[in-house]
Design a protein around this motif. Sequence first.
Motif, short mmCIF file in Angstrom:
data_model
loop_
_atom_site.label_atom_id
_atom_site.label_comp_id
_atom_site.label_asym_id
_atom_site.label_seq_id
_atom_site.Cartn_x
_atom_site.Cartn_y
_atom_site.Cartn_z
N ALA A 250 0.83 -1.21 0.05
CA ALA A 250 0.08 -0.04 -0.11
C ALA A 250 1.01 1.25 0.15
O ALA A 250 0.39 2.33 -0.41
N ALA A 251 2.07 1.16 0.53
CA ALA A 251 2.96 2.35 0.69
C ALA A 251 3.47 2.87 -0.70
O ALA A 251 3.66 3.93 -0.95
N HIS A 252 3.58 1.98 -1.59
CA HIS A 252 4.13 2.22 -2.95
C HIS A 252 3.12 2.09 -4.25
O HIS A 252 3.64 2.45 -5.15
N ILE A 253 1.96 1.53 -3.90
CA ILE A 253 1.03 1.08 -5.17
C ILE A 253 -0.26 2.15 -4.91
O ILE A 253 -0.72 2.12 -3.74
N LEU A 254 -0.63 2.64 -6.04
CA LEU A 254 -1.76 3.50 -6.15
C LEU A 254 -2.81 2.40 -6.97
O LEU A 254 -2.61 2.46 -8.14
N ASN A 255 -4.00 2.19 -6.53
CA ASN A 255 -4.66 1.03 -7.36
C ASN A 255 -5.89 1.84 -7.93
O ASN A 255 -6.74 2.15 -7.03
N LEU A 256 -5.95 1.86 -9.11
CA LEU A 256 -7.15 2.68 -9.77
C LEU A 256 -7.71 1.58 -10.58
O LEU A 256 -8.76 2.03 -11.49
N THR A 257 -7.64 0.32 -10.43
CA THR A 257 -8.53 -0.54 -11.23
C THR A 257 -10.01 -0.60 -10.93
O THR A 257 -10.38 -0.21 -9.88
N ARG A 258 -10.73 -1.16 -11.93
CA ARG A 258 -12.24 -1.08 -11.82
C ARG A 258 -12.59 -2.72 -12.29
O ARG A 258 -12.11 -3.08 -13.12
N LEU A 259 -13.56 -3.03 -11.75
CA LEU A 259 -14.11 -4.45 -11.99
C LEU A 259 -15.46 -4.09 -13.13
O LEU A 259 -16.38 -3.45 -12.59
N ASP A 260 -15.06 -4.00 -14.44
CA ASP A 260 -16.05 -3.98 -15.26
C ASP A 260 -16.37 -5.48 -16.15
O ASP A 260 -15.82 -5.83 -16.73
N ARG A 261 -17.63 -6.01 -15.69
CA ARG A 261 -17.84 -7.33 -16.15
C ARG A 261 -18.86 -6.99 -17.45
O ARG A 261 -19.52 -8.13 -17.91
N THR A 262 -18.76 -6.04 -18.05
CA THR A 262 -19.68 -5.81 -19.20
C THR A 262 -19.13 -6.73 -20.09
O THR A 262 -20.18 -7.70 -20.70
N GLU A 263 -18.19 -7.12 -20.57
CA GLU A 263 -17.69 -8.10 -21.60
C GLU A 263 -17.96 -9.63 -21.28
O GLU A 263 -18.40 -10.20 -21.97
N MET A 264 -17.40 -9.67 -19.94
CA MET A 264 -17.62 -11.05 -19.36
C MET A 264 -18.88 -11.46 -19.39
O MET A 264 -19.40 -12.61 -19.71
N ASN A 265 -19.86 -10.63 -18.77
CA ASN A 265 -21.40 -10.97 -18.76
C ASN A 265 -21.96 -11.23 -20.15
O ASN A 265 -22.58 -12.35 -20.22
N LYS A 266 -21.34 -10.52 -21.25
CA LYS A 266 -21.84 -10.93 -22.49
C LYS A 266 -21.26 -12.29 -22.96
O LYS A 266 -22.25 -12.89 -23.56
#
Length: 452
Positions: A150-166
């Motif tokens: 956590a001291a070195h990483i900035l996590n900006l990822t998002r869970l986008d299941r649009t394609e997987m749902n498809k």
Amino acid sequence: MKMNPVGTAVCIGICACMMLISVSAPAEQALNLSPNKSTRLEVDGTVTKIVVSNPDVADARPSEDGKSVLVTARNTGSSEIRIIRTKGEDIVYNLIVRDDVSGLSAEIQSLLADVEGLTVKVVGDKIVLDGNLIVKSDYDRVSRIAEAYAAHILNLTRLDRTEMNKYVAEAIERDIGLKTVTVKVDGDTATVEGLVFDPADEAMALEKAKKRCTKVLNLMKLEEIMIETDVHFVIIDFGTETTSGFNILKALSLDISASANNEGASYSVSAGLMAKFNELAGENKARFLAQPHLSTKSGGTGKFHAGGEEYFTVSGTTGGSLEKVEHGVILKVKPTLRGQDRVMNEITLEISMPTAKPQGAFGLDKYETTSTVMCKTGESILISGLSQSLETQFKEKTPLLGDIPIVNMLFREKGRRRTHKELVVVITPRPVFPIETKGEAFSNDREKLLDE
């Protein structure tokens, strides 16, 4: 108002001094180091003094000849380093000491190399993780690594299941295999909607969806389907037959497709069957005796009866009672739609004739066959086995000469001739699907009423 000349002179002097100080202020230069790293700064002129605003962050010392300055970073943070020379303006550096994360960034990229949609880059002293992730397990793994560093990483990822749902929805639709059923997936929930024409198909669609999603929402509508069944009773005259045995399919030159499953063995005849019978009728080799039409719901039973009815007394009751018994040709067909292009047919064919019994009793000679046949839409089912064979013998001779021994071989003829007729029943079921109507929800008149 009268101004004091002395005050005016003082004011002008102060402003000029401020302008001089502002113009002569040295420009700052950026300097970045990692902890325990050093760098040498070359100086034009002789260094007389070095001022470090935050000694805990860095240390700066001049060289022996005073022509350079050695700067050593100690801890993360920031500090101003001012180098004062014998001649010229001061040199000012804005030092920032931050951890070197390039090695850690390479390790994280290696750990997450198989995560689709993830980007890893270094911004300043932070490793930035960014992207739209489509797999929940990948998103959870990235989150765990980000928390560990956590001291070195900035996590900006998002869970986008649009394609997987498809992808999941398309897979469920392929599993179901019904054109009138569509599937939408949102996370772990699958919504199954559309028209089905058989309860078995509805249950199958839900079962297929549950194999891929933990939650299934059923929005399917069970639609009752009418099945129109055309029946043709055809008598075929095959003329003289000298061979033993008889195969009607071979005689008609028909190809059949045979199949067996857990619903019972069945066979279906190609769609060209009726065309073959029409051809035979045109050659006076076939004759259509009856052509009834049965209309039933899917799973309902249609009946055709050609014959009569007899009433007989049922023994064992006071005063006796009459019971009706039908005889003749009785055909019962129970078509059930399977999917959208298959029909399961339960067929019973009965041919019976009343016979007299001793003491006025009633008897019935009956022939009955029951079969379950699966056919595709447009195919016809052939039922055969009711045949009649007539055999005639003949003997011809020339008077007088035909009675002389040995010579009579040349003047007489004898032989045997057999004719064969077959009664067949051709059944062709045709499902009638509802027609989807499309049009405006409201007429122009109704829209005007709504506007008012």
